[in-house]
Design a protein around this motif. Structure first.
Motif, PDB file in Angstrom:
ATOM      1  N   UNK A  95      -5.116 -53.261  21.996  1.00 40.25           N
ATOM      2  CA  UNK A  95      -4.856 -51.875  22.011  1.00 40.25           C
ATOM      3  C   UNK A  95      -3.806 -51.379  22.982  1.00 40.25           C
ATOM      4  N   UNK A  96      -3.738 -52.087  24.123  1.00 41.85           N
ATOM      5  CA  UNK A  96      -2.896 -51.983  25.243  1.00 41.85           C
ATOM      6  C   UNK A  96      -1.443 -52.702  24.992  1.00 41.85           C
ATOM      7  N   UNK A  97      -1.477 -53.699  23.915  1.00 40.89           N
ATOM      8  CA  UNK A  97      -0.150 -54.254  23.739  1.00 40.89           C
ATOM      9  C   UNK A  97       0.493 -53.313  22.464  1.00 40.89           C
ATOM     10  N   UNK A  98      -0.165 -52.787  21.888  1.00 36.41           N
ATOM     11  CA  UNK A  98      -0.065 -51.957  20.753  1.00 36.41           C
ATOM     12  C   UNK A  98       0.879 -50.508  21.433  1.00 36.41           C
ATOM     13  N   UNK A  99      -0.102 -50.005  22.415  1.00 36.65           N
ATOM     14  CA  UNK A  99       0.490 -48.826  22.964  1.00 36.65           C
ATOM     15  C   UNK A  99       1.851 -48.984  23.675  1.00 36.65           C
ATOM     16  N   UNK A 100       1.838 -50.295  24.286  1.00 38.20           N
ATOM     17  CA  UNK A 100       3.102 -50.700  25.241  1.00 38.20           C
ATOM     18  C   UNK A 100       4.400 -50.631  24.138  1.00 38.20           C
ATOM     19  N   UNK A 101       3.946 -50.982  22.842  1.00 37.96           N
ATOM     20  CA  UNK A 101       5.156 -50.946  21.863  1.00 37.96           C
ATOM     21  C   UNK A 101       5.340 -49.962  21.319  1.00 37.96           C
ATOM     22  N   UNK A 160      -1.900 -40.271  24.086  1.00 40.00           N
ATOM     23  CA  UNK A 160      -1.521 -41.664  23.999  1.00 40.00           C
ATOM     24  C   UNK A 160      -0.965 -42.233  25.259  1.00 40.00           C
ATOM     25  N   UNK A 161      -0.510 -41.487  26.354  1.00 40.91           N
ATOM     26  CA  UNK A 161      -0.143 -41.998  27.548  1.00 40.91           C
ATOM     27  C   UNK A 161      -1.782 -42.213  28.286  1.00 40.91           C
ATOM     28  N   UNK A 162      -2.574 -41.573  28.137  1.00 39.85           N
ATOM     29  CA  UNK A 162      -3.846 -41.656  28.755  1.00 39.85           C
ATOM     30  C   UNK A 162      -4.493 -42.973  28.333  1.00 39.85           C
ATOM     31  N   UNK A 163      -4.324 -43.159  27.058  1.00 43.85           N
ATOM     32  CA  UNK A 163      -4.882 -44.218  26.499  1.00 43.85           C
ATOM     33  C   UNK A 163      -4.519 -45.700  26.797  1.00 43.85           C
ATOM     34  N   UNK A 164      -2.992 -45.456  27.112  1.00 45.04           N
ATOM     35  CA  UNK A 164      -2.216 -46.954  27.494  1.00 45.04           C
ATOM     36  C   UNK A 164      -2.609 -46.952  29.107  1.00 45.04           C
ATOM     37  N   UNK A 165      -2.803 -45.945  29.981  1.00 46.00           N
ATOM     38  CA  UNK A 165      -3.417 -46.042  31.310  1.00 46.00           C
ATOM     39  C   UNK A 165      -4.798 -46.498  31.318  1.00 46.00           C
ATOM     40  N   UNK A 166      -5.691 -46.265  30.470  1.00 43.81           N
ATOM     41  CA  UNK A 166      -7.060 -46.492  30.369  1.00 43.81           C
ATOM     42  C   UNK A 166      -7.248 -47.966  29.965  1.00 43.81           C
ATOM     43  N   UNK A 167      -6.556 -48.582  29.155  1.00 41.39           N
ATOM     44  CA  UNK A 167      -6.383 -49.804  28.546  1.00 41.39           C
ATOM     45  C   UNK A 167      -5.740 -50.718  29.866  1.00 41.39           C
ATOM     46  N   UNK A 168      -4.639 -50.171  30.543  1.00 38.89           N
ATOM     47  CA  UNK A 168      -4.050 -50.885  31.767  1.00 38.89           C
ATOM     48  C   UNK A 168      -5.274 -51.073  32.928  1.00 38.89           C
ATOM     49  N   UNK A 169      -6.022 -50.058  33.211  1.00 40.62           N
ATOM     50  CA  UNK A 169      -6.890 -50.037  34.071  1.00 40.62           C
ATOM     51  C   UNK A 169      -8.272 -50.877  33.771  1.00 40.62           C
ATOM     52  N   UNK A 170      -8.449 -50.867  32.645  1.00 40.86           N
ATOM     53  CA  UNK A 170      -9.771 -51.794  32.191  1.00 40.86           C
ATOM     54  C   UNK A 170      -9.225 -53.459  32.226  1.00 40.86           C
ATOM     55  N   UNK A 171      -8.025 -53.590  31.597  1.00 43.88           N
ATOM     56  CA  UNK A 171      -7.494 -54.932  31.680  1.00 43.88           C
ATOM     57  C   UNK A 171      -7.369 -55.168  33.422  1.00 43.88           C
TER      58      UNK A 171
END
Length: 191
Positions: A111-117, A157-168
């Motif tokens: 999900x993080x990679x998809x959001x980054x793209x 969308x930005x929150x999801x990206x940040x949440x995935x980043x924090x989790x990873x």
């Protein structure tokens, strides 16, 4: 062992297809090659549904008790989906059922990679004028969506990206990460 690897990969491919298209269809994209984005979104929803049903029915095993619980919950979810027209409820439920043997870490990393793209792609399409920039007013403040259908969709969308980043990166968050978070919050407040 091979079957377990195949299960994970099949689920991840379905997830990649679904999540990428969900971000794209939450933009102001009107059509793709002359076909309405809403029509394509509906088709994608059914394709994902069929693929997840295949995953559930043929690539996983359940006890009778698990099947009864799944059926008991699925019937009201289907009814609510049909009555409300909100297909997301059904998609989420099907992913919950289909992820029985899937590593949640790999899903979050994906999900993080998809959001980054996809997030920069939607913004770039907006900045290039390919899709509209939905703007809204809140009081006297103009809010920008940067290609998303609503400013709140951009924020989500930005929150999801940040949440995935924090989790990873949960085990290695440093002071620089907090600066990054602050910049993201300031970006969202400003835009």
């Amino acid at each position: 062992m091979n079957k377990k690897i195949e299960l994970k990969n099949f689920f991840i491919y379905i997830f990649i297809f679904w999540y990428s298209t969900e971000i794209l269809f939450n933009s102001t994209l009107d059509s793709i090659m002359g076909v309405s984005a809403d029509k394509i979104s509906d088709i994608v929803t059914w394709i994902v549904f069929v693929l997840l049903m295949f995953q559930i029915a043929f690539l996983q095993s359940y006890t009778k008790r698990e099947l009864m619980i799944i059926i008991f919950i699925t019937i009201p979810v289907i009814i609510a989906t049909v009555l409300s027209g909100q297909r997301q409820m059904m998609s989420v439920w099907m992913f919950i059922v289909a992820d029985k043997n899937v590593d949640v870490n790999s899903v979050i990393c994906t999900a993080y990679r998809i959001s980054l793209i996809m997030l920069p792609l939607v913004m770039l399409m907006c900045l290039l004028g390919i899709i509209e920039n939905a703007t809204m007013m809140r009081g006297s403040v103009q809010r920008f969506a940067l290609g998303f259908s609503h400013p709140n969709q951009l924020g989500l969308s930005v929150f999801q990206l940040m949440a995935c980043y924090c989790y990873i990166n949960k085990d290695k968050l440093y002071k620089l990460n907090y600066v990054y978070f602050l910049l993201v919050v300031l970006f969202l407040v400003k835009i």
